[in-house]
Enzyme design. Sequence first.
Site, mmCIF file in Angstrom:
data_model
loop_
_atom_site.group_PDB
_atom_site.id
_atom_site.type_symbol
_atom_site.label_atom_id
_atom_site.label_comp_id
_atom_site.label_asym_id
_atom_site.label_seq_id
_atom_site.Cartn_x
_atom_site.Cartn_y
_atom_site.Cartn_z
ATOM 1 N N ALA A 1 0.805 -1.241 0.000
ATOM 2 C CA ALA A 1 0.000 0.000 0.000
ATOM 3 C C ALA A 1 0.832 1.282 0.000
ATOM 4 C CB ALA A 1 -0.956 -0.004 1.188
ATOM 5 N N ARG B 1 1.971 2.826 -2.435
ATOM 6 C CA ARG B 1 1.624 3.665 -3.591
ATOM 7 C C ARG B 1 0.407 3.065 -4.306
ATOM 8 N NH1 ARG B 1 6.434 0.984 -6.929
ATOM 9 N NH2 ARG B 1 5.164 -0.430 -8.180
ATOM 10 N N ASN C 1 7.113 -9.206 2.639
ATOM 11 C CA ASN C 1 6.904 -9.719 1.286
ATOM 12 C C ASN C 1 5.655 -10.602 1.257
ATOM 13 O OD1 ASN C 1 7.005 -10.882 -1.204
ATOM 14 N ND2 ASN C 1 9.095 -11.678 -1.017
ATOM 15 N N ASN D 1 -3.878 -6.678 -1.997
ATOM 16 C CA ASN D 1 -3.690 -5.733 -3.105
ATOM 17 C C ASN D 1 -2.375 -5.921 -3.845
ATOM 18 O OD1 ASN D 1 -4.049 -2.963 -4.486
ATOM 19 N ND2 ASN D 1 -2.124 -2.735 -3.359
ATOM 20 N N SER E 1 -8.471 -8.601 -11.684
ATOM 21 C CA SER E 1 -8.292 -7.678 -12.815
ATOM 22 C C SER E 1 -9.249 -8.068 -13.927
ATOM 23 C CB SER E 1 -6.857 -7.772 -13.346
ATOM 24 O OG SER E 1 -6.765 -7.140 -14.608
ATOM 25 N N TYR F 1 -0.221 -13.067 -15.919
ATOM 26 C CA TYR F 1 -1.028 -12.116 -15.141
ATOM 27 C C TYR F 1 -2.507 -12.556 -15.153
ATOM 28 C CZ TYR F 1 -2.640 -7.526 -13.462
ATOM 29 O OH TYR F 1 -3.213 -6.504 -12.736
ATOM 30 N N ALA G 1 -3.737 -15.554 -15.708
ATOM 31 C CA ALA G 1 -3.919 -16.802 -14.953
ATOM 32 C C ALA G 1 -3.926 -16.520 -13.456
ATOM 33 C CB ALA G 1 -2.806 -17.786 -15.305
ATOM 34 N N LYS H 1 -4.773 -13.731 -11.938
ATOM 35 C CA LYS H 1 -5.958 -12.967 -11.534
ATOM 36 C C LYS H 1 -7.237 -13.790 -11.667
ATOM 37 C CE LYS H 1 -3.813 -9.168 -10.383
ATOM 38 N NZ LYS H 1 -3.771 -8.762 -8.967
HETATM 39 P P1 NAI Z 1 1.559 -0.511 -8.299
HETATM 40 O O1 NAI Z 1 2.682 -1.190 -8.988
HETATM 41 O O2 NAI Z 1 1.468 0.967 -8.299
HETATM 42 O O3 NAI Z 1 1.452 -0.995 -6.781
HETATM 43 C C1 NAI Z 1 1.613 -2.321 -6.399
HETATM 44 C C2 NAI Z 1 2.142 -2.336 -5.003
HETATM 45 O O4 NAI Z 1 2.346 -3.688 -4.596
HETATM 46 C C3 NAI Z 1 3.485 -1.616 -4.904
HETATM 47 O O5 NAI Z 1 3.477 -0.769 -3.780
HETATM 48 C C4 NAI Z 1 4.461 -2.765 -4.746
HETATM 49 O O6 NAI Z 1 5.611 -2.410 -4.025
HETATM 50 C C5 NAI Z 1 3.608 -3.751 -3.982
HETATM 51 N N1 NAI Z 1 4.137 -5.100 -4.082
HETATM 52 C C6 NAI Z 1 4.596 -5.727 -5.184
HETATM 53 N N2 NAI Z 1 5.036 -6.949 -4.852
HETATM 54 C C7 NAI Z 1 4.857 -7.072 -3.515
HETATM 55 C C8 NAI Z 1 5.114 -8.107 -2.580
HETATM 56 N N3 NAI Z 1 5.673 -9.251 -2.955
HETATM 57 N N4 NAI Z 1 4.792 -7.894 -1.285
HETATM 58 C C9 NAI Z 1 4.232 -6.743 -0.879
HETATM 59 N N5 NAI Z 1 3.962 -5.725 -1.719
HETATM 60 C C10 NAI Z 1 4.276 -5.908 -3.015
HETATM 61 O O7 NAI Z 1 0.257 -1.164 -8.907
HETATM 62 P P2 NAI Z 1 -1.301 -0.845 -8.688
HETATM 63 O O8 NAI Z 1 -1.813 -0.448 -9.990
HETATM 64 O O9 NAI Z 1 -1.535 -0.001 -7.518
HETATM 65 O O10 NAI Z 1 -1.822 -2.340 -8.422
HETATM 66 C C11 NAI Z 1 -2.436 -2.760 -7.211
HETATM 67 C C12 NAI Z 1 -3.186 -4.053 -7.499
HETATM 68 O O11 NAI Z 1 -4.230 -3.792 -8.446
HETATM 69 C C13 NAI Z 1 -2.329 -5.154 -8.116
HETATM 70 O O12 NAI Z 1 -2.729 -6.408 -7.603
HETATM 71 C C14 NAI Z 1 -2.658 -5.064 -9.589
HETATM 72 O O13 NAI Z 1 -2.443 -6.286 -10.258
HETATM 73 C C15 NAI Z 1 -4.130 -4.693 -9.529
HETATM 74 N N6 NAI Z 1 -4.642 -4.091 -10.731
HETATM 75 C C16 NAI Z 1 -4.087 -2.933 -11.240
HETATM 76 C C17 NAI Z 1 -4.588 -2.392 -12.408
HETATM 77 C C18 NAI Z 1 -4.022 -1.155 -13.018
HETATM 78 O O14 NAI Z 1 -4.433 -0.810 -14.151
HETATM 79 N N7 NAI Z 1 -3.131 -0.411 -12.383
HETATM 80 C C19 NAI Z 1 -5.699 -3.036 -13.116
HETATM 81 C C20 NAI Z 1 -6.215 -4.214 -12.494
HETATM 82 C C21 NAI Z 1 -5.690 -4.713 -11.342
#
Ligand code: NAI
Length: 251
Positions: free
Chosen positions: A14, A16, A66, A93, A145, A158, A160, A162
């Site tokens: 969370a 960002r 993690n 998330n 997603s 991705y 698979a 989701k």
């Molecule tokens: P983002 O890349 O801005 O944020 C993802 C966050 O997850 C980052 O803060 C990252 O450090 C954290 N993260 C990644 N791997 C991690 C791990 N192993 N442990 C803990 N934290 C971890 O991406 P966004 O867009 O905010 O995505 C949030 C969720 O929404 C994701 O699951 C993404 O797949 C999903 N999503 C995003 C869409 C988009 O268009 N941005 C569309 C559909 C789903």
Amino acid sequence: MKLLEGKVAIITGAARGIGEAVALKFAEQGAHIAFSYVSDSSADKAAALVEKLNALGVKAKAYKSNAADYVACESFVNEVIAEFNQIDICVNNAGISKDNLLLRMTPEQWNDVIQVNLNSVFNMTKQVIKPMMKAKNGSIINMSSVIGEMGNAGQSSYAASKAGVIGFTKSIAKELGSRNVRCNAIAPGFVETDMTSYLNDGDGADKYKSLIPLGKFASGEDIANVCLFLASNLSSYVTGQTISACGGMNI
Ligand code: NAI
């Protein structure tokens, strides 16, 4: 009356993006927030978010953890219970994408995406259901997603991961409904975050926007509002569902 007054929410990834928007939305509605971030480079952003959440009058704490690591999730949840005494809401998330056509995709790319996007949901949910079952109250929200529903060339891992989240969500809803623990998923379309920043290069953004009936990408807050509905009692009779928040691009 605030919708989440006195509730405790745990949110992965969370610092960002969507996760940050969800944390702020929940805090505005009175929830105390425990959230994770994974890399040292996010530590400053995480600390800044804690300050913003505190300024909204709630307790907040950032944990470097993690979500893809089972043992780390076990410690994370135990530490949150020790600090906050309860967990009412869990938002799974954290997510990544490592897009590639199947012909070029490496086993490492495949495994990384499944590990972070799908296994993390198992890792966290398995831990948070313990306090929720005891309290006979809980809302688990998994970030899927639109790609998990529709598929997309170049995004097989991705998609698979989701789609897996949706099947997991339905199963947990069936397992825990009798304990008043609800489990739902959200399927966002394109959301303006770091994950989709590549779309603004060249004419990519316009091409994608033309496929979206609402004609624009979502903001993090658009998705956080759906999360708020699922976290609060407004959705008290909703479980096992996947709510599409994609501007209509799946129709
Ligand atoms: P983002 O890349 O801005 O944020 C993802 C966050 O997850 C980052 O803060 C990252 O450090 C954290 N993260 C990644 N791997 C991690 C791990 N192993 N442990 C803990 N934290 C971890 O991406 P966004 O867009 O905010 O995505 C949030 C969720 O929404 C994701 O699951 C993404 O797949 C999903 N999503 C995003 C869409 C988009 O268009 N941005 C569309 C559909 C789903």
